[in-house]
Write a protein that holds these residues in place. Structure first.
Motif, mmCIF file in Angstrom:
data_model
loop_
_atom_site.group_PDB
_atom_site.id
_atom_site.type_symbol
_atom_site.label_atom_id
_atom_site.label_comp_id
_atom_site.label_asym_id
_atom_site.label_seq_id
_atom_site.Cartn_x
_atom_site.Cartn_y
_atom_site.Cartn_z
ATOM 1 N N ARG A 189 -50.903 6.235 -33.585
ATOM 2 C CA ARG A 189 -51.688 6.801 -32.749
ATOM 3 C C ARG A 189 -50.883 7.691 -31.809
ATOM 4 O O ARG A 189 -49.986 7.218 -31.135
ATOM 5 C CB ARG A 189 -52.306 5.681 -31.687
ATOM 6 N N PRO A 194 -50.816 10.526 -28.917
ATOM 7 C CA PRO A 194 -51.559 11.344 -27.676
ATOM 8 C C PRO A 194 -52.190 12.758 -28.370
ATOM 9 O O PRO A 194 -51.537 13.323 -28.762
ATOM 10 C CB PRO A 194 -50.508 11.298 -26.738
ATOM 11 N N ASP A 195 -53.343 12.621 -27.691
ATOM 12 C CA ASP A 195 -54.280 14.168 -28.030
ATOM 13 C C ASP A 195 -53.216 15.495 -27.683
ATOM 14 O O ASP A 195 -53.213 16.297 -28.440
ATOM 15 C CB ASP A 195 -55.435 14.240 -27.234
ATOM 16 N N ASP A 196 -52.424 15.420 -26.409
ATOM 17 C CA ASP A 196 -51.781 16.379 -25.933
ATOM 18 C C ASP A 196 -50.578 16.692 -26.718
ATOM 19 O O ASP A 196 -49.863 17.773 -26.845
ATOM 20 C CB ASP A 196 -51.242 16.241 -24.466
ATOM 21 N N ASP A 247 -50.340 15.975 -30.482
ATOM 22 C CA ASP A 247 -50.815 16.269 -31.781
ATOM 23 C C ASP A 247 -50.444 17.729 -32.367
ATOM 24 O O ASP A 247 -49.896 17.963 -33.333
ATOM 25 C CB ASP A 247 -52.361 15.672 -31.968
ATOM 26 N N ARG A 289 -48.260 18.932 -35.332
ATOM 27 C CA ARG A 289 -48.732 19.497 -36.576
ATOM 28 C C ARG A 289 -47.827 20.842 -36.517
ATOM 29 O O ARG A 289 -47.784 21.322 -37.898
ATOM 30 C CB ARG A 289 -50.189 19.805 -36.460
#
Length: 63
Positions: free
Chosen positions: A7, A9-11, A13, A17
């Motif tokens: 998992r 964290p969205d910030d 990601d 990438r």
């Protein structure tokens, strides 16, 4: 080969990438490389705490 669910964290990601893309690596390979590097650093730190890192001097390795 083990399979893990990770998992992120969205910030974080987008930067992971982008880093994988910039390195020309798959996302999996990029994350595995980061985990491997950290594992090596952690092991070196443990050796240094034991005073064993000095044995590597002169071999081109640094801790």
């Amino acid at each position: 080969m083990a399979v893990m669910t990770l998992r992120i964290p969205d910030d974080l990601d987008p930067s992971i990438r982008a880093g994988a893309e910039a390195a020309g690596m798959s996302l999996n390979a990029y994350i595995v490389r980061a985990a491997r590097r950290q594992a090596v650093l952690d092991a070196a730190e443990q050796l240094a705490k034991l005073g064993l890192g000095d044995d590597l001097s002169g071999e081109g390795d640094t801790l």
